[in-house]
Scaffold this active site. Sequence first.
Site, mmCIF file in Angstrom:
data_model
loop_
_atom_site.group_PDB
_atom_site.id
_atom_site.type_symbol
_atom_site.label_atom_id
_atom_site.label_comp_id
_atom_site.label_asym_id
_atom_site.label_seq_id
_atom_site.Cartn_x
_atom_site.Cartn_y
_atom_site.Cartn_z
ATOM 1 N N ASP A 164 -41.551 25.170 29.818
ATOM 2 C CA ASP A 164 -40.385 24.436 29.339
ATOM 3 C C ASP A 164 -39.242 25.271 28.739
ATOM 4 O O ASP A 164 -38.125 25.220 29.207
ATOM 5 C CB ASP A 164 -40.818 23.402 28.304
ATOM 6 N N GLU A 388 -53.670 24.815 22.500
ATOM 7 C CA GLU A 388 -52.746 24.798 23.637
ATOM 8 C C GLU A 388 -52.287 26.218 23.988
ATOM 9 O O GLU A 388 -52.228 26.598 25.149
ATOM 10 C CB GLU A 388 -51.543 23.917 23.259
#
Length: 424
Positions: A164, A388
Amino acid sequence: MTTHRISSALDDQARAILQGNDRGGYTIPTDGLYPYQWNWDSAFAAWGFSTFDLDRAWTELETLFSAQWDDGMVPHIIFHKQDPGYFPGPEVWGTNKTPATSGISQPPVAATMARLILQADPEAGRERIAALWPKIVAWHRWWRDYRCGTGVVAITHPWESGRDNCPDWDIGMAGVDGSNVGEYTRRDTGHVDPSMRPGKAEYDRYIAMVQFGRACGWDQREIVANGPFLMEDPGITFILTRANDDLAAMGRDLGHDVSEIEGWAADLRAAAPRLWNPETRGFDARDLKTGRFADRIASAAFLAYLAGVETPELAARMDGIWDAVRYGFPSADPAADSFEPRRYWRGPSWPVVNALLAIGLKDRGLDAAAERLRRETAELIEAHGFFEYFDPIDGTPCGGDAFTWTAAIWLTWAGADDPAKGAA
Ligand code: GLC
């Protein structure tokens, strides 16, 4: 032959994470932060399930492809059930699909994961892959038709890359006007530390790109021609190249003519040198609005190994970047001003990307590097759990906890290849 290694407490935890994030036919990346089905997360989840529940592994991919658009696109998020804890949700994307979906895609790792799952038991998987195969072909054709205008893959939104807020996209983001997006409330920063997430100015621009897509009814040709953002992505280019090889191999076994798919892979390989930036001596993203390179080097550049695209300089370049950190491969160059070791794709080490990199390294015979990457990734998970992403310098766990794809790559790779564990 399948070998069964001795199960560890971490294996049990990893399986429990996959099962806990299972929402019935699909797996969410993590509870709270990401409450829907994400495209490439799901493909990795399927690979993880394949270590203990092959049927469930295939179901994960089948559910993903059940949301495929008529034009072949497989969306990056599928909003199976409304969840007010996430923004931007289905009402913001406004794609008018059933089930509701986002309007962009994500890295096409599904074919590569499907082939790995198939290898676990080719007989049991035969019918499942036979039904999925034409759908994956249609998706790869979509990339070719809508995104490969210059020969390599271009993305229309940084989210499409799966990386992202990587510095790769800064140059393209600079050209996006985020000043008119109106009021909105982010949800991500309520779930995790805001210093580990993209900033507000970036978020405004992400939303502006979504609003453009929505305003033109998600007309992909219009978005490519006149949308606010269009950048060539080395990451998806290499992932798609490899995925085409895997798709062709599976198609051959099914008795299909795969010459068209082989042609797609050959064309991508022939065009890949276009991404080589002599200034940075690496594969680089390019802003198609200005024609300029990003002048960055990110982890995705080294997925060239996965695609079988190499240059004489690749290994030395990879070592230089990797040696600057301690734990796994950094998502962005530690020597660059833009480097932030805990902010998402601006520096952290992502277990899932490490796994993909290692597949490529191993395939090229770079076994020592593949094993180093596995060991460093395993150390992070052993010390902190299934986060993550991680600070690549001191190993601090970041982002969401109990993360599906981190658990999946533990079961399939990080915790699986450990020579110390042996096989039973
Ligand atoms: C973030 C990541 C993306 C991932 C998603 C769900 O948006 O950048 O790669 O698919 O979270 O985990």
